[in-house]
Design a protein around this motif. Structure first.
Motif, PDB file in Angstrom:
ATOM      1  N   LEU A 131     -14.177  16.063  15.246  1.00  0.00           N
ATOM      2  CA  LEU A 131     -14.836  14.962  14.541  1.00  0.00           C
ATOM      3  C   LEU A 131     -14.105  13.640  14.741  1.00  0.00           C
ATOM      4  CD1 LEU A 131     -15.778  16.865  11.271  1.00  0.00           C
ATOM      5  CD2 LEU A 131     -17.323  16.180  13.117  1.00  0.00           C
ATOM      6  N   SER A 132     -12.792  13.707  15.001  1.00  0.00           N
ATOM      7  CA  SER A 132     -12.025  12.481  15.278  1.00  0.00           C
ATOM      8  C   SER A 132     -12.398  11.878  16.622  1.00  0.00           C
ATOM      9  CB  SER A 132     -10.517  12.780  15.284  1.00  0.00           C
ATOM     10  OG  SER A 132     -10.067  13.216  14.033  1.00  0.00           O
ATOM     11  N   ARG A 133     -12.742  12.748  17.586  1.00  0.00           N
ATOM     12  CA  ARG A 133     -13.002  12.273  18.949  1.00  0.00           C
ATOM     13  C   ARG A 133     -14.335  12.807  19.478  1.00  0.00           C
ATOM     14  NH1 ARG A 133      -8.782   9.964  21.868  1.00  0.00           N
ATOM     15  NH2 ARG A 133     -10.518   9.488  23.272  1.00  0.00           N
ATOM     16  N   PRO A 134     -15.450  12.312  18.918  1.00  0.00           N
ATOM     17  CA  PRO A 134     -16.761  12.748  19.417  1.00  0.00           C
ATOM     18  C   PRO A 134     -17.027  12.286  20.848  1.00  0.00           C
ATOM     19  CG  PRO A 134     -17.028  10.936  17.878  1.00  0.00           C
ATOM     20  CD  PRO A 134     -15.585  11.338  17.817  1.00  0.00           C
ATOM     21  N   ASP A 135     -16.211  11.335  21.332  1.00  0.00           N
ATOM     22  CA  ASP A 135     -16.328  10.910  22.728  1.00  0.00           C
ATOM     23  C   ASP A 135     -15.737  11.939  23.683  1.00  0.00           C
ATOM     24  OD1 ASP A 135     -13.812  10.223  21.481  1.00  0.00           O
ATOM     25  OD2 ASP A 135     -13.294   9.092  23.284  1.00  0.00           O
ATOM     26  N   PHE A 157     -11.581  13.615   4.603  1.00  0.00           N
ATOM     27  CA  PHE A 157     -11.673  13.010   5.942  1.00  0.00           C
ATOM     28  C   PHE A 157     -13.131  12.899   6.388  1.00  0.00           C
ATOM     29  CE2 PHE A 157     -12.188  13.959  10.493  1.00  0.00           C
ATOM     30  CZ  PHE A 157     -11.605  12.833  11.045  1.00  0.00           C
ATOM     31  N   SER A 158     -13.896  13.965   6.201  1.00  0.00           N
ATOM     32  CA  SER A 158     -15.273  13.984   6.694  1.00  0.00           C
ATOM     33  C   SER A 158     -16.197  13.115   5.850  1.00  0.00           C
ATOM     34  CB  SER A 158     -15.791  15.425   6.742  1.00  0.00           C
ATOM     35  OG  SER A 158     -14.993  16.200   7.625  1.00  0.00           O
ATOM     36  N   GLU A 159     -15.858  12.938   4.585  1.00  0.00           N
ATOM     37  CA  GLU A 159     -16.652  12.048   3.730  1.00  0.00           C
ATOM     38  C   GLU A 159     -16.460  10.581   4.117  1.00  0.00           C
ATOM     39  OE1 GLU A 159     -16.970  14.360  -0.564  1.00  0.00           O
ATOM     40  OE2 GLU A 159     -15.080  13.430  -0.007  1.00  0.00           O
ATOM     41  N   SER A 160     -15.250  10.234   4.603  1.00  0.00           N
ATOM     42  CA  SER A 160     -14.938   8.821   4.832  1.00  0.00           C
ATOM     43  C   SER A 160     -14.979   8.410   6.302  1.00  0.00           C
ATOM     44  CB  SER A 160     -13.538   8.509   4.279  1.00  0.00           C
ATOM     45  OG  SER A 160     -12.561   9.292   4.950  1.00  0.00           O
ATOM     46  N   MET A 161     -15.080   9.375   7.229  1.00  0.00           N
ATOM     47  CA  MET A 161     -15.021   9.032   8.660  1.00  0.00           C
ATOM     48  C   MET A 161     -16.260   8.234   9.070  1.00  0.00           C
ATOM     49  SD  MET A 161     -16.025  12.697  10.346  1.00  0.00           S
ATOM     50  CE  MET A 161     -17.654  13.414   9.999  1.00  0.00           C
ATOM     51  N   GLN A 162     -16.083   7.425  10.107  1.00  0.00           N
ATOM     52  CA  GLN A 162     -17.221   6.747  10.707  1.00  0.00           C
ATOM     53  C   GLN A 162     -17.940   7.745  11.617  1.00  0.00           C
ATOM     54  OE1 GLN A 162     -15.560   3.216  12.591  1.00  0.00           O
ATOM     55  NE2 GLN A 162     -16.334   2.003  10.879  1.00  0.00           N
ATOM     56  N   VAL A 163     -19.260   7.791  11.516  1.00  0.00           N
ATOM     57  CA  VAL A 163     -20.037   8.725  12.332  1.00  0.00           C
ATOM     58  C   VAL A 163     -20.727   7.938  13.442  1.00  0.00           C
ATOM     59  CG1 VAL A 163     -21.881  10.439  12.361  1.00  0.00           C
ATOM     60  CG2 VAL A 163     -20.376  10.270  10.361  1.00  0.00           C
ATOM     61  N   HIS A 164     -20.190   8.072  14.655  1.00  0.00           N
ATOM     62  CA  HIS A 164     -20.784   7.401  15.817  1.00  0.00           C
ATOM     63  C   HIS A 164     -21.691   8.358  16.589  1.00  0.00           C
ATOM     64  CE1 HIS A 164     -18.207   4.001  15.085  1.00  0.00           C
ATOM     65  NE2 HIS A 164     -17.124   4.751  15.179  1.00  0.00           N
ATOM     66  N   ALA A 165     -21.291   9.625  16.633  1.00  0.00           N
ATOM     67  CA  ALA A 165     -22.074  10.657  17.311  1.00  0.00           C
ATOM     68  C   ALA A 165     -21.797  11.957  16.569  1.00  0.00           C
ATOM     69  CB  ALA A 165     -21.664  10.776  18.768  1.00  0.00           C
ATOM     70  N   ARG A 166     -22.784  12.831  16.529  1.00  0.00           N
ATOM     71  CA  ARG A 166     -22.628  14.077  15.787  1.00  0.00           C
ATOM     72  C   ARG A 166     -22.463  15.249  16.737  1.00  0.00           C
ATOM     73  NH1 ARG A 166     -26.102  10.979  13.003  1.00  0.00           N
ATOM     74  NH2 ARG A 166     -25.464  10.462  10.868  1.00  0.00           N
TER      75      ARG A 166
END
Length: 233
Positions: A131-135, A157-166
């Motif tokens: 989840l830290s590195r969806p790239d 962590f998962s509640e506050s992370m930025q979601v760029h790609a799932r």
């Protein structure tokens, strides 16, 4: 290291890759944590690919380092237990392991073709790094993940992370793995759903009735998670 049936017969074809932690437990019962109990990853992948249910893929097992395992597989430090070196472990994967695999084997480099996975703390670090590195990682396998670590830090962590790609995620837990663990994992599933993941589209959750916290239990889930994350066709 697992190479699929027909690998040598298709020299132009690049294949997806799945990186799995606790490599000792994946392919060979003689190296497993409990002697004779491994995940049978090679046999299961062969059967699924030859049966036309899973696309050919490369599977890389990364051995844990014994005493350092807790440190490498946890994102934060806990009193008495230590930990907190997951970011460093992630750099080792991205900067040393993955370049080696891409140099020596016909690996596809795209994030959506690259998975990371494990069980217990290996499931925790897979969620954190994936989840830290969806790239880098587009698929995550989290078998019986230790979401309890450091007062459920992975929840926060998962509640506050930025979601760029799932990333596409396989998440499961057995009902005989200890008190409250099912509740904690189901709360984690609900966090992902609230962040936009869709049930059985890019998130598969499985509550395994009678499932225990051991290699024999996880071996039974290899075929199902391969079919979900790497379906043929």
């Amino acid at each position: 290291m697992y190479l699929p049936p027909g690998y040598d017969q298709q020299p132009q074809r690049r294949l997806p890759v799945l990186y799995l932690h606790d490599g000792q437990n994946l392919f060979d019962g003689s190296t497993a944590y409990i002697q004779g109990q491994d995940w049978h990853v090679g046999q299961t992948a062969d059967a699924e690919i030859l049966g036309g249910r899973v696309e050919p893929l490369i599977i890389v097992g990364i051995y844990n380092t014994g005493k350092s395992r807790i440190g490498e597989y946890t994102p934060t430090k806990m009193p008495r237990l230590g930990g907190g070196r997951a970011d460093r472990y992630g750099r080792f994967l991205r900067e040393e392991v993955m370049p080696f695999v891409h140099r020596e084997y016909r690996a596809d480099g795209g994030a959506w073709r690259t998975g990371i996975g494990g069980s217990s703390l290996g499931g925790l670090v897979s969620l954190y790094l994936g989840l830290s590195r969806p790239d880098v990682f587009g698929k995550i396998v989290a078998l019986s993940p230790s979401v309890w670590w450091n007062q459920r830090v992975i929840h926060r962590f998962s509640e506050s992370m930025q979601v760029h790609a799932r990333a596409k995620i396989w998440l499961d837990i057995g009902t005989r793995e200890g008190p409250r663990i099912v509740e904690d994992v189901e709360r984690y599933r609900d966090i992902l759903l609230a962040r936009g993941w869709r049930s059985d589209v890019d998130l598969h959750y499985e509550r395994v009735e009678g499932g225990e916290h051991n290699e024999a239990a996880w071996a039974k889930r290899v075929g199902p998670f391969l079919r979900f994350l790497y379906p043929a066709g």
